[in-house]
Design a protein around this motif. Structure first.
Motif, PDB file in Angstrom:
ATOM      1  N   ARG A  51     -45.661  41.249  35.455  1.00 47.65           N
ATOM      2  CA  ARG A  51     -45.951  42.609  35.912  1.00 47.65           C
ATOM      3  C   ARG A  51     -45.891  43.605  34.756  1.00 47.65           C
ATOM      4  O   ARG A  51     -46.705  44.536  34.674  1.00 47.65           O
ATOM      5  N   ASP A  54     -49.016  43.311  32.780  1.00 49.98           N
ATOM      6  CA  ASP A  54     -50.134  43.935  33.507  1.00 49.98           C
ATOM      7  C   ASP A  54     -50.101  45.456  33.392  1.00 49.98           C
ATOM      8  O   ASP A  54     -51.141  46.107  33.363  1.00 49.98           O
ATOM      9  N   SER A  55     -48.918  46.027  33.316  1.00 52.10           N
ATOM     10  CA  SER A  55     -48.782  47.490  33.302  1.00 52.10           C
ATOM     11  C   SER A  55     -49.256  48.120  32.001  1.00 52.10           C
ATOM     12  O   SER A  55     -49.486  49.332  31.945  1.00 52.10           O
ATOM     13  N   LYS A  57     -51.720  46.360  29.925  1.00 53.40           N
ATOM     14  CA  LYS A  57     -52.823  45.552  29.413  1.00 53.40           C
ATOM     15  C   LYS A  57     -54.043  46.363  29.003  1.00 53.40           C
ATOM     16  O   LYS A  57     -54.862  45.897  28.216  1.00 53.40           O
ATOM     17  N   ASN A 224     -50.692  31.901  38.225  1.00 52.90           N
ATOM     18  CA  ASN A 224     -51.717  32.914  38.419  1.00 52.90           C
ATOM     19  C   ASN A 224     -52.247  32.963  39.844  1.00 52.90           C
ATOM     20  O   ASN A 224     -53.077  33.796  40.158  1.00 52.90           O
ATOM     21  N   LYS A 228     -49.133  35.651  42.862  1.00 46.20           N
ATOM     22  CA  LYS A 228     -49.904  36.886  42.936  1.00 46.20           C
ATOM     23  C   LYS A 228     -50.246  37.261  44.369  1.00 46.20           C
ATOM     24  O   LYS A 228     -50.579  38.398  44.667  1.00 46.20           O
TER      25      LYS A 228
END
Length: 251
Positions: A51, A54-55, A57, A224, A228
């Motif tokens: 996470r 992702d924050s 990327k 993945n 998710k």
């Protein structure tokens, strides 16, 4: 603190770090018959680090450092424009590392990283706690932090710890803490207001542990895929709530 130039990005980091992981792990454990405590501890951090990555990327000035210490794999986030490196940890773990110092043969990476925080001097100097920071130890720390950061070594100006306080397996408080070269506390900023609260508990029922578990399935794609799925449910629910709010405001 100097790093608070992008409040929105700090909010994203805190939310990613503090989100509940228990329900997602329950679902994985139930579907794949994984009962060991080792799975839950490592899986929790896998979720958090995923996470966190992702924050950031889509940020052009951010480097995601993937590092290993034995069997422990972790991520640190470097904002190149400010030379700020963020390291993530739980409060209990950070306190333990500081208290135990680093008087073993292998230097803990926390002790290595704060080697770079050389600009500030602590107000309350605790020489009795840090009398092992002799010239030999300092040289070892320098070598160790160079090994950790590799090509990013020259880019890091200051290291900050994003620290979570956990109760009942849920992070309830998040602070960004800064230490000097000798691991003396300097200052902190409380970002607890950005903690995501209650969303997992409201939507996903906790999976009861029983003896009627389905046959274990192959673990293909678990990182993945399955982990998710619950997060997608959360995102769909949030979007639905936003749409309801818009309709309400129009009426």
């Amino acid at each position: 603190m100097e790093f608070i130039k992008d409040e929105l990005q700090m909010k994203k980091l805190v939310m990613a770090f503090s989100q509940n992981t228990e329900n997602t792990l329950d679902e994985i454990e139930f579907n794949y018959n994984m009962d060991t405590g080792n799975f839950r501890k490592g899986g929790s951090w896998d979720l958090r680090f995923g996470r966190i990555e992702d924050s950031v990327k889509n940020k052009n000035d951010v480097a995601i450092l993937n590092r290993e210490r034995g069997i422990w794999k972790y991520k640190a986030i470097l904002f190149a424009s400010t030379g700020t490196l963020f390291v993530f940890t739980k409060e209990k773990n950070l306190d333990k590392v500081i208290k135990e110092k680093s008087n073993t043969e292998k230097i803990h990476y926390f002790h290595a990283l704060v080697y770079l925080n050389v600009e500030n001097v602590g107000v309350n100097v605790q020489l009795d706690l840090f009398n092992f920071y002799d010239e030999s130890f300092e040289r070892r720390r320098e070598i160790e932090v160079q090994k950790i950061l590799m090509e990013y070594y020259s880019q890091v100006k200051q290291v900050y710890f994003i620290v979570g306080t956990e109760k009942n397996k849920q992070i309830v408080e998040v602070k960004v803490q800064h230490f000097n070269h000798q691991f003396e506390f300097l200052k902190e900023v409380d970002f607890s207001k950005y903690i995501t609260k209650g969303e997992y508990e409201d939507i996903l029922p906790r999976v009861g542990k029983n003896n009627n578990k389905p046959t274990a399935k192959p673990l293909v794609g678990i990182k993945n895929g399955l982990k998710k799925r619950s997060e997608k449910q959360i995102a769909d629910w949030k979007q639905e709530e936003k749409e309801k709010e818009k309709e309400y405001l129009k009426s």
